[in-house]
Write a protein that holds these residues in place. Sequence first.
Motif, short mmCIF file in Angstrom:
data_model
loop_
_atom_site.label_atom_id
_atom_site.label_comp_id
_atom_site.label_asym_id
_atom_site.label_seq_id
_atom_site.Cartn_x
_atom_site.Cartn_y
_atom_site.Cartn_z
N LEU A 184 -16.53 7.92 -7.00
CA LEU A 184 -15.18 8.37 -7.32
C LEU A 184 -14.64 9.31 -6.24
O LEU A 184 -13.46 9.25 -5.89
CB LEU A 184 -15.17 9.09 -8.67
N GLN A 185 -15.49 10.17 -5.71
CA GLN A 185 -15.05 11.11 -4.68
C GLN A 185 -14.74 10.40 -3.37
O GLN A 185 -13.80 10.77 -2.67
CB GLN A 185 -16.13 12.17 -4.46
N SER A 186 -15.52 9.41 -3.02
CA SER A 186 -15.39 8.78 -1.70
C SER A 186 -14.56 7.51 -1.70
O SER A 186 -14.16 7.03 -0.63
CB SER A 186 -16.79 8.47 -1.14
N HIS A 187 -14.28 6.93 -2.90
CA HIS A 187 -13.61 5.64 -2.93
C HIS A 187 -12.37 5.64 -3.83
O HIS A 187 -12.05 4.63 -4.47
CB HIS A 187 -14.58 4.55 -3.39
N ALA A 188 -11.68 6.76 -3.88
CA ALA A 188 -10.41 6.82 -4.63
C ALA A 188 -9.33 7.37 -3.71
O ALA A 188 -9.53 8.38 -3.02
CB ALA A 188 -10.56 7.71 -5.87
N LYS A 189 -8.19 6.68 -3.67
CA LYS A 189 -7.06 7.10 -2.83
C LYS A 189 -5.76 6.91 -3.59
O LYS A 189 -5.69 6.17 -4.58
CB LYS A 189 -7.02 6.29 -1.53
N SER A 190 -4.72 7.56 -3.10
CA SER A 190 -3.39 7.43 -3.70
C SER A 190 -2.95 5.97 -3.74
O SER A 190 -3.26 5.18 -2.84
CB SER A 190 -2.38 8.26 -2.89
N ASN A 191 -2.21 5.63 -4.78
CA ASN A 191 -1.70 4.28 -4.93
C ASN A 191 -0.78 3.88 -3.77
O ASN A 191 -0.54 2.70 -3.53
CB ASN A 191 -0.95 4.15 -6.26
N ASP A 192 -0.25 4.87 -3.02
CA ASP A 192 0.59 4.57 -1.86
C ASP A 192 -0.15 3.75 -0.81
O ASP A 192 0.47 3.06 0.00
CB ASP A 192 1.07 5.87 -1.21
N TRP A 193 -1.48 3.84 -0.83
CA TRP A 193 -2.29 3.14 0.18
C TRP A 193 -2.78 1.78 -0.28
O TRP A 193 -3.54 1.11 0.43
CB TRP A 193 -3.51 4.00 0.55
N ARG A 194 -2.33 1.34 -1.43
CA ARG A 194 -2.86 0.10 -2.01
C ARG A 194 -2.69 -1.10 -1.08
O ARG A 194 -3.52 -2.02 -1.05
CB ARG A 194 -2.17 -0.18 -3.35
N TYR A 195 -1.61 -1.12 -0.30
CA TYR A 195 -1.33 -2.27 0.56
C TYR A 195 -2.45 -2.52 1.57
O TYR A 195 -2.62 -3.64 2.07
CB TYR A 195 -0.01 -2.08 1.31
N GLU A 196 -3.25 -1.48 1.85
CA GLU A 196 -4.32 -1.64 2.83
C GLU A 196 -5.50 -2.44 2.30
O GLU A 196 -6.30 -2.98 3.09
CB GLU A 196 -4.81 -0.28 3.32
N GLN A 197 -5.66 -2.48 0.97
CA GLN A 197 -6.83 -3.13 0.37
C GLN A 197 -8.10 -2.71 1.11
O GLN A 197 -8.90 -3.52 1.57
CB GLN A 197 -6.68 -4.65 0.39
#
Length: 270
Positions: A184-197
Amino acid sequence: MDQKEKYPSLVYKYKNWTEDNHKNVLKKNQLFFTSPKDFNDPFDYKIPHDYSLLNTVEKIDAYLKKKKEYHQSQGSEIDDNFMQMLEKFGWRLRNESDKVQQEYNTLYFDGADIHYGVLSLSERWDSILMWSHYGDFHKGYCVGFWEEKMRNSILATGGRIYYPQNDEFPKIDPLGDEIINMVLQSHAKSNDWRYEQEYRLTKIFYPEIPSIKDRIQEIPNIFFAEIIIGLNATAETRNEIVQIGKEKGVKVYQVIKVPFKFAIDRIELS
Protein backbone atom coordinates in the motif's frame (compact mmCIF):
# COMPACT_ATOMS: atom_id res chain seq x y z
CA MET A 1 -7.01 -13.41 -9.18
CA ASP A 2 -4.90 -15.75 -11.33
CA GLN A 3 -1.28 -15.18 -12.29
CA LYS A 4 -2.23 -13.77 -15.71
CA GLU A 5 -4.49 -11.15 -14.14
CA LYS A 6 -2.07 -10.28 -11.36
CA TYR A 7 0.93 -9.61 -13.59
CA PRO A 8 1.11 -8.24 -17.16
CA SER A 9 3.11 -10.17 -19.74
CA LEU A 10 4.96 -7.08 -21.01
CA VAL A 11 5.99 -3.85 -19.29
CA TYR A 12 7.38 -0.76 -20.99
CA LYS A 13 9.91 1.99 -20.37
CA TYR A 14 9.86 5.27 -22.31
CA LYS A 15 13.26 6.89 -22.97
CA ASN A 16 14.93 9.62 -25.01
CA TRP A 17 17.81 9.13 -27.44
CA THR A 18 19.75 12.25 -26.51
CA GLU A 19 21.27 11.29 -23.13
CA ASP A 20 23.78 8.50 -22.60
CA ASN A 21 22.11 7.12 -19.48
CA HIS A 22 18.85 6.79 -21.46
CA LYS A 23 20.62 5.17 -24.41
CA ASN A 24 22.34 2.72 -22.08
CA VAL A 25 19.11 0.80 -21.56
CA LEU A 26 19.64 -0.51 -25.10
CA LYS A 27 23.38 -0.06 -25.57
CA LYS A 28 24.54 -1.49 -22.22
CA ASN A 29 21.42 -3.30 -20.97
CA GLN A 30 21.36 -1.05 -17.91
CA LEU A 31 18.33 -0.19 -15.77
CA PHE A 32 18.41 2.43 -13.01
CA PHE A 33 16.53 2.02 -9.73
CA THR A 34 15.58 5.54 -8.65
CA SER A 35 15.39 6.85 -5.09
CA PRO A 36 11.83 7.91 -4.12
CA LYS A 37 13.17 11.40 -3.36
CA ASP A 38 13.68 11.92 -7.09
CA PHE A 39 10.10 11.12 -8.11
CA ASN A 40 8.09 13.81 -9.91
CA ASP A 41 5.08 13.09 -7.66
CA PRO A 42 5.58 14.54 -4.13
CA PHE A 43 3.00 12.07 -2.70
CA ASP A 44 4.61 8.97 -4.18
CA TYR A 45 6.10 6.68 -1.49
CA LYS A 46 4.91 9.17 1.14
CA ILE A 47 1.95 7.22 2.57
CA PRO A 48 2.55 6.49 6.27
CA HIS A 49 1.15 4.07 8.80
CA ASP A 50 -1.83 5.81 10.41
CA TYR A 51 -1.24 5.81 14.18
CA SER A 52 -4.62 7.40 14.81
CA LEU A 53 -6.05 3.92 14.13
CA LEU A 54 -4.53 2.80 17.46
CA ASN A 55 -7.43 4.50 19.22
CA THR A 56 -8.07 2.12 22.12
CA VAL A 57 -5.98 0.74 24.98
CA GLU A 58 -6.48 -2.76 23.57
CA LYS A 59 -5.11 -1.78 20.14
CA ILE A 60 -2.10 -0.04 21.68
CA ASP A 61 -1.35 -3.09 23.83
CA ALA A 62 -1.64 -5.34 20.77
CA TYR A 63 0.75 -3.09 18.87
CA LEU A 64 3.29 -3.14 21.70
CA LYS A 65 3.04 -6.93 21.77
CA LYS A 66 3.68 -6.98 18.03
CA LYS A 67 6.78 -4.81 18.49
CA LYS A 68 8.04 -7.13 21.24
CA GLU A 69 7.50 -10.25 19.14
CA TYR A 70 9.32 -8.68 16.18
CA HIS A 71 12.23 -7.73 18.47
CA GLN A 72 12.43 -11.34 19.66
CA SER A 73 12.22 -12.71 16.11
CA GLN A 74 15.36 -10.73 15.26
CA GLY A 75 17.26 -12.52 18.04
CA SER A 76 17.42 -9.41 20.23
CA GLU A 77 17.28 -9.63 24.01
CA ILE A 78 14.17 -8.57 25.89
CA ASP A 79 15.84 -6.80 28.83
CA ASP A 80 14.70 -4.12 31.28
CA ASN A 81 15.86 -1.30 29.02
CA PHE A 82 13.77 -2.59 26.13
CA MET A 83 10.69 -3.04 28.32
CA GLN A 84 11.05 0.49 29.72
CA MET A 85 11.38 1.85 26.18
CA LEU A 86 8.28 -0.09 25.13
CA GLU A 87 6.34 1.22 28.13
CA LYS A 88 7.35 4.80 27.33
CA PHE A 89 6.31 4.33 23.71
CA GLY A 90 2.91 3.08 24.86
CA TRP A 91 2.51 6.23 26.97
CA ARG A 92 3.37 8.36 23.96
CA LEU A 93 0.82 6.55 21.77
CA ARG A 94 -1.85 7.30 24.36
CA ASN A 95 -0.87 10.91 25.05
CA GLU A 96 1.02 12.39 22.07
CA SER A 97 0.13 10.32 19.03
CA ASP A 98 0.45 13.35 16.73
CA LYS A 99 4.14 13.70 17.61
CA VAL A 100 4.66 9.95 17.19
CA GLN A 101 3.07 10.22 13.73
CA GLN A 102 5.34 13.10 12.70
CA GLU A 103 8.47 11.31 13.93
CA TYR A 104 7.49 8.09 12.17
CA ASN A 105 6.83 9.94 8.89
CA THR A 106 10.27 11.55 8.95
CA LEU A 107 12.04 8.31 9.92
CA TYR A 108 10.27 6.12 7.37
CA PHE A 109 10.33 8.55 4.44
CA ASP A 110 14.01 9.40 4.95
CA GLY A 111 14.86 5.70 5.19
CA ALA A 112 12.94 4.88 2.01
CA ASP A 113 14.70 7.70 0.13
CA ILE A 114 18.06 6.23 1.12
CA HIS A 115 17.52 2.48 0.92
CA TYR A 116 14.83 1.94 -1.73
CA GLY A 117 15.22 1.80 -5.49
CA VAL A 118 12.29 1.89 -7.89
CA LEU A 119 12.04 1.09 -11.57
CA SER A 120 8.86 2.71 -12.93
CA LEU A 121 7.36 1.04 -15.98
CA SER A 122 4.02 1.00 -17.76
CA GLU A 123 1.66 -1.62 -19.11
CA ARG A 124 1.10 0.44 -22.27
CA TRP A 125 3.31 1.62 -25.10
CA ASP A 126 0.68 3.71 -26.89
CA SER A 127 0.16 6.64 -24.51
CA ILE A 128 0.42 9.93 -26.42
CA LEU A 129 1.00 11.74 -23.11
CA MET A 130 3.80 9.45 -21.95
CA TRP A 131 5.54 9.66 -25.28
CA SER A 132 5.51 13.43 -24.76
CA HIS A 133 6.54 13.41 -21.09
CA TYR A 134 9.09 10.59 -21.03
CA GLY A 135 9.88 9.83 -24.67
CA ASP A 136 11.38 13.19 -25.63
CA PHE A 137 8.21 14.55 -27.27
CA HIS A 138 7.84 11.41 -29.41
CA LYS A 139 11.47 11.64 -30.63
CA GLY A 140 12.73 8.87 -28.32
CA TYR A 141 11.89 5.20 -27.96
CA CYS A 142 10.00 2.73 -25.78
CA VAL A 143 11.31 -0.69 -24.84
CA GLY A 144 9.15 -3.64 -23.83
CA PHE A 145 10.39 -6.17 -21.28
CA TRP A 146 9.17 -9.63 -20.31
CA GLU A 147 7.65 -8.93 -16.89
CA GLU A 148 8.06 -12.41 -15.40
CA LYS A 149 11.74 -12.64 -16.32
CA MET A 150 12.35 -9.20 -14.81
CA ARG A 151 10.49 -9.88 -11.56
CA ASN A 152 11.98 -13.34 -10.98
CA SER A 153 15.57 -12.54 -11.88
CA ILE A 154 16.26 -9.01 -10.58
CA LEU A 155 15.28 -9.90 -6.99
CA ALA A 156 12.79 -7.06 -6.80
CA THR A 157 9.18 -6.79 -5.67
CA GLY A 158 6.90 -6.18 -8.65
CA GLY A 159 3.33 -5.08 -9.00
CA ARG A 160 0.73 -2.78 -10.47
CA ILE A 161 0.08 0.68 -9.06
CA TYR A 162 -3.24 1.16 -7.26
CA TYR A 163 -5.18 4.37 -7.99
CA PRO A 164 -7.88 5.24 -5.39
CA GLN A 165 -11.00 6.82 -6.87
CA ASN A 166 -11.07 9.52 -4.18
CA ASP A 167 -8.34 11.74 -2.78
CA GLU A 168 -7.94 9.73 0.44
CA PHE A 169 -4.76 7.86 1.29
CA PRO A 170 -5.25 4.11 1.74
CA LYS A 171 -5.56 3.35 5.46
CA ILE A 172 -2.38 1.63 6.62
CA ASP A 173 -3.03 0.05 10.01
CA PRO A 174 0.08 -0.38 12.20
CA LEU A 175 -1.52 -3.65 13.35
CA GLY A 176 -1.97 -4.86 9.78
CA ASP A 177 0.06 -7.36 7.79
CA GLU A 178 3.48 -5.90 7.05
CA ILE A 179 3.63 -7.15 3.47
CA ILE A 180 0.22 -5.69 2.63
CA ASN A 181 1.19 -2.42 4.34
CA MET A 182 4.40 -2.23 2.32
CA VAL A 183 2.50 -2.72 -0.93
CA LEU A 184 0.00 0.00 0.00
CA GLN A 185 2.84 2.40 0.80
CA SER A 186 4.83 1.72 -2.36
CA HIS A 187 2.06 0.99 -4.89
CA ALA A 188 -0.62 3.63 -4.34
CA LYS A 189 -0.77 6.90 -6.27
CA SER A 190 -3.25 9.68 -6.96
CA ASN A 191 -5.96 8.88 -9.47
CA ASP A 192 -4.53 11.72 -11.61
CA TRP A 193 -1.79 9.29 -12.65
CA ARG A 194 -4.12 6.51 -13.75
CA TYR A 195 -3.42 7.13 -17.45
CA GLU A 196 0.12 5.83 -16.95
CA GLN A 197 -1.04 2.33 -15.95
CA GLU A 198 2.18 2.12 -13.98
CA TYR A 199 3.87 -1.09 -13.00
CA ARG A 200 6.95 -0.95 -10.82
CA LEU A 201 9.79 -3.04 -9.51
CA THR A 202 11.22 -2.14 -6.11
CA LYS A 203 14.58 -3.14 -4.64
CA ILE A 204 15.75 -2.63 -1.06
CA PHE A 205 19.41 -1.77 -0.53
CA TYR A 206 20.06 -2.53 3.15
CA PRO A 207 21.97 -2.05 5.39
CA GLU A 208 24.40 -0.34 3.02
CA ILE A 209 23.64 3.07 1.52
CA PRO A 210 23.68 2.50 -2.24
CA SER A 211 25.85 4.57 -4.57
CA ILE A 212 24.70 5.63 -8.04
CA LYS A 213 26.59 2.63 -9.41
CA ASP A 214 24.81 0.29 -6.98
CA ARG A 215 21.44 1.44 -8.34
CA ILE A 216 22.34 0.28 -11.87
CA GLN A 217 21.12 -3.21 -12.76
CA GLU A 218 22.44 -4.98 -15.84
CA ILE A 219 20.08 -7.39 -17.58
CA PRO A 220 20.54 -10.02 -20.32
CA ASN A 221 19.17 -9.67 -23.84
CA ILE A 222 16.49 -12.30 -23.16
CA PHE A 223 14.65 -9.75 -20.99
CA PHE A 224 13.95 -7.57 -24.07
CA ALA A 225 10.67 -8.31 -25.83
CA GLU A 226 10.38 -5.42 -28.33
CA ILE A 227 11.55 -1.91 -29.12
CA ILE A 228 9.27 0.86 -30.37
CA ILE A 229 10.58 4.02 -32.04
CA GLY A 230 8.81 7.33 -31.50
CA LEU A 231 6.65 8.99 -34.12
CA ASN A 232 9.00 12.00 -34.51
CA ALA A 233 12.33 10.17 -34.19
CA THR A 234 14.99 11.19 -36.68
CA ALA A 235 16.21 8.83 -39.39
CA GLU A 236 19.56 8.63 -37.58
CA THR A 237 17.87 7.60 -34.33
CA ARG A 238 15.75 5.05 -36.16
CA ASN A 239 18.74 3.50 -37.93
CA GLU A 240 20.74 3.21 -34.69
CA ILE A 241 17.90 1.56 -32.80
CA VAL A 242 17.05 -0.81 -35.65
CA GLN A 243 20.67 -1.98 -35.70
CA ILE A 244 20.63 -2.60 -31.94
CA GLY A 245 17.39 -4.54 -32.32
CA LYS A 246 19.01 -6.78 -34.94
CA GLU A 247 21.98 -7.43 -32.65
CA LYS A 248 19.67 -8.39 -29.79
CA GLY A 249 17.33 -10.42 -31.96
CA VAL A 250 14.40 -8.25 -30.87
CA LYS A 251 11.59 -6.93 -33.08
CA VAL A 252 11.61 -3.18 -33.72
CA TYR A 253 8.48 -1.14 -34.46
CA GLN A 254 7.82 2.39 -35.69
CA VAL A 255 4.96 4.44 -34.24
CA ILE A 256 2.48 5.82 -36.76
CA LYS A 257 -0.66 7.96 -36.51
CA VAL A 258 -4.08 6.35 -36.78
CA PRO A 259 -5.98 8.19 -39.55
CA PHE A 260 -8.76 10.48 -38.30
CA LYS A 261 -8.19 9.60 -34.63
CA PHE A 262 -6.27 10.95 -31.64
CA ALA A 263 -4.43 7.65 -31.46
CA ILE A 264 -1.22 5.91 -32.45
CA ASP A 265 -0.43 2.48 -33.85
CA ARG A 266 2.81 0.82 -34.91
CA ILE A 267 4.35 -1.07 -37.83
CA GLU A 268 7.19 -3.57 -37.71
CA LEU A 269 10.43 -2.47 -39.34
CA SER A 270 12.40 -5.04 -41.32
